[in-house]
Design an enzyme around this catalytic site. Structure first.
Site, PDB file in Angstrom:
ATOM      1  N   ARG A 128       0.840  -1.204   0.000  1.00 11.99           N
ATOM      2  CA  ARG A 128       0.000   0.000   0.000  1.00 11.99           C
ATOM      3  C   ARG A 128       0.872   1.249   0.000  1.00 11.99           C
ATOM      4  O   ARG A 128       0.620   2.206  -0.699  1.00 11.99           O
ATOM      5  CB  ARG A 128      -0.966   0.009   1.195  1.00 11.99           C
ATOM      6  CG  ARG A 128      -1.685   1.341   1.383  1.00 11.99           C
ATOM      7  CD  ARG A 128      -2.979   1.284   2.202  1.00 11.99           C
ATOM      8  NE  ARG A 128      -2.949   0.320   3.275  1.00 11.99           N
ATOM      9  CZ  ARG A 128      -2.256   0.459   4.422  1.00 11.99           C
ATOM     10  NH1 ARG A 128      -1.546   1.535   4.636  1.00 11.99           N
ATOM     11  NH2 ARG A 128      -2.296  -0.493   5.329  1.00 11.99           N
ATOM     12  N   ASP A 187      -8.492  19.173 -13.366  1.00  9.67           N
ATOM     13  CA  ASP A 187      -8.760  17.830 -13.869  1.00  9.67           C
ATOM     14  C   ASP A 187      -8.409  17.862 -15.356  1.00  9.67           C
ATOM     15  O   ASP A 187      -9.119  18.457 -16.160  1.00  9.67           O
ATOM     16  CB  ASP A 187     -10.247  17.489 -13.638  1.00  9.67           C
ATOM     17  CG  ASP A 187     -10.629  16.097 -14.168  1.00  9.67           C
ATOM     18  OD1 ASP A 187      -9.890  15.559 -15.004  1.00  9.67           O
ATOM     19  OD2 ASP A 187     -11.682  15.588 -13.741  1.00  9.67           O
ATOM     20  N   LYS A 212      -8.832   7.086 -19.110  1.00 11.07           N
ATOM     21  CA  LYS A 212      -9.202   7.647 -20.418  1.00 11.07           C
ATOM     22  C   LYS A 212      -7.970   7.718 -21.339  1.00 11.07           C
ATOM     23  O   LYS A 212      -7.451   6.689 -21.689  1.00 11.07           O
ATOM     24  CB  LYS A 212      -9.863   9.006 -20.205  1.00 11.07           C
ATOM     25  CG  LYS A 212     -10.870   9.048 -19.025  1.00 11.07           C
ATOM     26  CD  LYS A 212     -12.107   8.201 -19.255  1.00 11.07           C
ATOM     27  CE  LYS A 212     -12.979   8.031 -18.009  1.00 11.07           C
ATOM     28  NZ  LYS A 212     -13.337   9.250 -17.298  1.00 11.07           N
ATOM     29  N   TYR A 239     -17.670  16.925 -14.582  1.00  8.63           N
ATOM     30  CA  TYR A 239     -17.849  15.479 -14.711  1.00  8.63           C
ATOM     31  C   TYR A 239     -18.857  15.028 -13.643  1.00  8.63           C
ATOM     32  O   TYR A 239     -18.726  15.383 -12.465  1.00  8.63           O
ATOM     33  CB  TYR A 239     -16.500  14.784 -14.514  1.00  8.63           C
ATOM     34  CG  TYR A 239     -16.611  13.282 -14.493  1.00  8.63           C
ATOM     35  CD1 TYR A 239     -16.924  12.575 -15.651  1.00  8.63           C
ATOM     36  CD2 TYR A 239     -16.421  12.571 -13.322  1.00  8.63           C
ATOM     37  CE1 TYR A 239     -17.043  11.199 -15.635  1.00  8.63           C
ATOM     38  CE2 TYR A 239     -16.528  11.182 -13.300  1.00  8.63           C
ATOM     39  CZ  TYR A 239     -16.841  10.513 -14.455  1.00  8.63           C
ATOM     40  OH  TYR A 239     -16.958   9.150 -14.430  1.00  8.63           O
TER      41      TYR A 239
END
Ligand SMILES: *Cc1c(COP(=O)(O)O)cnc(C)c1O
Length: 384
Positions: free
Chosen positions: A51, A175, A200, A103
């Site tokens: 992690r 973003d 994306k 978004y």
């Protein structure tokens, strides 16, 4: 030659990368392990637990930092997990100014999770920096923006917004999912944080869900690394590998995406059955000048409204397409089509949606890198 002096088209391949020391593997191995042996307690080779860090993830994080011209990269399990980590920099009572055509998943995170914890969001039209300035109070800690916006393809002047933050104690986060660093690099324009849904364009092949953050400032990076480890929404080694592989062809894909985007935008714009096309590369787009200034090209995302159509006409048009796949998401090699009113923005009240231009018959497309003439044939059939 250091990696720092490389041009963008080389950074995508070599930026932040080192040859693997064991066998000289050209691609970083997928270190599919949860933990790492320690020599004595606390003494290890740089990694203690999966992690906190993993070498494959580090390779991706360094690549992200390099292509965005930042210093520190962080990879998360999704774009939304990356946004979630950024919001955890804030405390109850802090105010966030965000653009209003956002978004859908970010809007949901802000209003349905973080408002509950006392963050205050102001959604404003960011076409004019003055409007943003009017909403700044002494509690404003973050300006959040997306450009080009989804699905209306407005362009926000990043530099004009980051200027507002100078001499004020607030951060600007961008973003950059829709543009990708091939088209624009917000840190160079004064932003403090750049965030990606690597799902994306960065991944580019519709085969994984990953998020990323890049910053320049070390203190800010340390706060975000702490959150990444403490909250734990990390990206796994296999997914890190897939995005790293995607980034290596980002510049080549984006070049073709933009070429095809222009061909499709121009085709739709002259079509007698199309009422309106939203694409920032048209000279009469209201933000054309800003797009030209801050972006390398105009991208392959566009929206359009078929003439005299309603909700059902738009759905029928979409159903006739075969090369464009009806799906959420964008930025992959294959062309996708979506219906914002029922899909990405289905959760938004209709009046709110109409206010920002998302009419019932708006169709959004992510133009892929197929042959443009085949895409046109598909659209021509659907529009007839
Ligand atoms: C998809 C997307 C996100 C969310 O990313 P996930 O990887 O799906 O969690 C955030 N912002 C924009 C602009 C997006 O397109």
């Amino acid at each position: 030659m250091t990696n720092k002096s490389l041009k963008f088209n080389s950074k995508t391949i070599h930026g932040g990368q080192q040859l693997e020391k064991g066998y000289g593997a050209v691609m970083p191995p997928i270190y599919q392990t949860s933990t790492f042996a320690q020599i004595t307690p606390g003494e290890h080779k740089g990694y203690a637990y999966g992690r906190s860090g993993n070498p494959t993830r580090t390779a991706l994080e360094n690549s992200l930092a390099s292509i965005e011209n930042g210093k520190f990269g962080m990879a998360f399990g999704s774009g939304i997990a990356a946004i979630d980590a950024i919001m955890k920099l804030l405390s109850p009572g802090d105010e966030v100014i965000s653009n209003n055509d956002l978004y859908g998943g970010s809007y949901r995170l802000f209003t349905q999770i973080y408002e509950k914890y006392g963050l205050v969001f102001r959604f404003v039209d960011m076409n004019n920096a003055k409007t943003v300035e009017e909403h700044i109070t002494n509690k404003t800690k973050l300006i959040w923006l997306e450009t080009p916006t989804n699905p209306m393809l407005n362009i926000i002047d990043i530099k004009a917004i980051t200027k507002l933050a100078a001499n004020r104690n607030l951060l600007v986060a961008v973003d950059n999912t829709f543009a990708s660093p091939y088209l624009q690099r917000p840190l160079d324009l004064g932003a403090d944080i750049v965030m990606h849904s690597a799902t994306k364009y960065l991944g580019g092949h519709s085969d994984t869900v990953v998020g990323g953050i890049v910053v320049k400032d070390e203190e800010l990076a340390n706060k975000l690394y702490f959150i990444q480890n403490a909250s734990g929404a990390i990206c796994g080694p296999m997914d890190s590998f897939l995005v790293l592989r995607g980034i290596k062809t980002l510049h080549v894909r984006m070049q073709r995406h933009c070429e095809n985007g222009r061909v499709i935008a121009e085709y739709l714009n002259q079509h007698p059955k199309v009422d309106k096309v939203y694409w920032p590369g048209f000279e009469d787009h209201p933000n054309y000048a800003i797009a030209k200034k801050q972006m390398k090209d105009f991208g392959a995302m566009l929206s359009f409204v078929p003439k005299a159509s309603n909700y059902n006409d738009a759905l029928n048009c979409i159903k006739k397409l075969s090369l464009f796949t009806l799906a959420e998401s964008l930025g992959g090699v294959e062309s996708l089509v979506g219906h914002p009113a029922s899909m990405s923005h289905g959760g938004m009240p209709r009046e709110e949606r109409l206010k920002i231009g998302i009419v019932d018959s708006l169709i959004r497309i992510s133009v892929g890198i197929e042959d443009a003439q085949d895409l046109i044939k598909d659209l021509e059939y659907a529009l007839q």
